[in-house]
Each structure stands twice: as structure tokens, then as C-alpha cells.
Write an enzyme that holds these catalytic residues in place. Structure first.
Site, PDB file in Angstrom:
ATOM      1  N   ASP A   1      38.741  35.587  33.138  1.00 22.58           N
ATOM      2  CA  ASP A   1      38.656  37.010  33.477  1.00 22.58           C
ATOM      3  C   ASP A   1      39.471  37.702  32.422  1.00 22.58           C
ATOM      4  O   ASP A   1      40.226  37.058  31.522  1.00 22.58           O
ATOM      5  CB  ASP A   1      39.164  36.970  34.930  1.00 22.58           C
ATOM      6  CG  ASP A   1      40.584  36.221  34.918  1.00 22.58           C
ATOM      7  OD1 ASP A   1      41.021  35.416  34.047  1.00 22.58           O
ATOM      8  OD2 ASP A   1      41.358  36.963  35.709  1.00 22.58           O
TER       9      ASP A   1
ATOM     10  N   GLU B   1      42.932  34.394  36.325  1.00 19.18           N
ATOM     11  CA  GLU B   1      44.413  34.384  35.911  1.00 19.18           C
ATOM     12  C   GLU B   1      45.108  35.699  36.071  1.00 19.18           C
ATOM     13  O   GLU B   1      46.249  35.962  36.023  1.00 19.18           O
ATOM     14  CB  GLU B   1      44.442  33.817  34.477  1.00 19.18           C
ATOM     15  CG  GLU B   1      45.634  33.536  34.142  1.00 19.18           C
ATOM     16  CD  GLU B   1      46.317  34.820  33.578  1.00 19.18           C
ATOM     17  OE1 GLU B   1      47.778  34.607  33.099  1.00 19.18           O
ATOM     18  OE2 GLU B   1      45.895  35.811  33.131  1.00 19.18           O
TER      19      GLU B   1
END
Length: 251
Positions: A113, A177
Site C-alpha cells: 500500500d 502498513e
């Protein structure tokens, strides 16, 4: 890391005689994968408060396609497992098995991400990989899609050369994350459900930085509460009192 291939050579602790040829990054393969990952980066932005929930499976798709010829089920050597706790939001665990199954060296933390990018603030399209000379531009080139592409290339090189290594080499690509609003998606759930247990038997490197060299420790936070008690006294004799606010500031 300034010289990522040299870095990997040093921490893998393998004599270069174990390889059929020098370990060098396959630049065309790296750039192709990074470009594919960047093409999905608009849908990998992680900011739920802005309505941006990443779909890491889009990144997994490109990684798995590149790894496919090297997987055990296709006659290769890599053990690859995709782990989803939430639909569309996968984690990937890639293992190159060593001769001592219980010994391991792992690379964790490279995430699929990215933080949001507002195209109006960019001079280039943030969701497309742009190469100008030896510079790469776009959301995720360093944090952290570039790391994902580099580690993928490393695992493919191991699978191509098949060096006999004592330790198994494990790479864990994680989801979610950049934002912790939704727990139970990425590395927290992997650890909770035991997927990380085998990594305790050897060094673990957290690969998520832009221009840093290997280090022990990184930024973090520590929450604490401080209670101070002052001393009341008459306003005519303030020097005999203790101001609890000033005391807390000194603390």
C-alpha cells in the site's frame, strides 16, 4: 540503500561460489515489475478517512505472475503463499528453502500500500512510473513498491541459480502498513496467527526505508503518563509554593 545488491550479498552470508553468476539486479525485470505496480498505485492508496482503502491484491497479481514459473507447483523451487484476512487485501510469503529447514534469514516490512498522492501537487503523474536518467519518479518508488520489486527480483535470481544455502530465505510482503485504522489485515494478523513464528530462528531485516543504510532500531513511540503534585502556599509567599505545572514541564 545505495547499493542494494551488495547489501543483500552481505547479509545473505553466502560465498559467491554458490552462485553460477554474480548476483546483479535484473534492471529490465525490476523496472517492468515496478511499472506494473505503479500502474495500480492509485488503487493502493491507504487513507480510509479519505475513502481510500487499498486493494493489495492488485499488486499481488503482478508479483505472482512474475514468480509463477519459479513456484514449486510449476517445477520451480520457491514456496509462495498468499494470505488474505480481508477480501482483496493480500499478504505474500515467499520462501527459498535452505538445507537446514529451521534456520532462516527473512526480509519483512515491504508493503504493497502507499500513502495518498494529490496529482495537482505533482509535476509528473504520481501513478505512473517515470524514468528520467537514473531517477525514478512516482508514488511508491521508495515507499514501498520499489522495495517490493527489488526483493521479488532477488527471489527470482535465487530460484534461477539455485545456490545451496544453509538458511532459508524468506520474504514477506505485507498489506496495510501505511494506516492502522483497520487492524487484522497485515503483519499484525500474520504474527497473531503464527505465520511469523518460523522467522524467529534467524536474523530479520525490516525493509522499508528510502535512503537509509542497514541499522539496528528505528523510529517508534513510547506512551507514558506523568502526574505531578505541587505545594499550596499563600499568594503573598509564592516562593514557598511549588507550581505543579512548572514541575511537570521540568519532568
Amino acid at each position: 540503500v545505495s547499493h542494494p545488491v551488495r547489501f543483500f550479498e552481505s547479509i545473505l552470508t553466502v560465498t559467491m561460489s554458490a552462485f553460477t553468476k554474480p548476483l546483479e539486479m535484473n534492471e529490465p525485470r525490476f523496472l517492468t515489475l515496478l511499472g506494473n505496480l505503479m500502474s495500480e498505485s492509485k488503487y493502493l492508496q491507504n487513507s480510509p478517512s479519505q475513502g481510500l482503502v487499498p486493494q493489495e491484491d492488485l499488486a499481488c497479481k503482478h508479483i505472482l505472475e512474475l514468480l509463477k514459473p519459479f513456484m514449486k507447483e510449476n517445477g520451480g523451487v520457491l514456496e509462495v503463499e498468499k494470505v488474505n484476512f480481508v477480501e482483496g487485501r493480500g499478504n505474500l510469503i515467499i520462501r527459498y528453502p535452505g538445507t537446514h529447514p529451521t534456520e532462516v534469514c527473512s526480509f519483512v516490512g515491504s508493503h504493497m500500500d502507499v500513502v495518498p498522492a494529490d496529482p495537482t501537487g505533482w509535476s509528473r503523474d504520481p501513478f505512473t512510473l517515470v524514468q528520467e536518467g537514473d531517477m525514478l519518479y512516482g508514488r511508491g518508488t521508495t515507499d514501498c513498491l520499489g522495495h517490493v520489486a527489488l526483493l521479488t527480483d532477488l527471489m527470482i535470481q535465487l530460484a534461477e541459480q539455485k545456490p545451496a544455502m544453509k538458511r532459508s530465505i524468506v520474504v514477506v510482503f505485507i498489506a496495510n502498513e501505511e494506516n492502522g485504522s483497520f487492524p487484522g489485515v497485515g503483519v499484525d494478523q500474520l504474527a497473531k496467527e503464527g505465520y511469523m513464528d518460523s522467522l524467529k530462528h534467524g536474523p530479520l531485516f525490516w525493509i522499508d526505508a528510502a535512503d537509509c543504510q542497514p541499522c539496528i532500531g528505528t523510529a517508534g513511540n513510547c506512551q507514558w503518563r506523568l502526574k505531578t503534585t505541587g505545594k499550596l502556599f499563600h499568594s503573598g509567599l509564592p516562593h514557598k509554593g511549588i507550581n505543579s505545572i512548572e514541575l511537570a514541564m521540568d519532568g
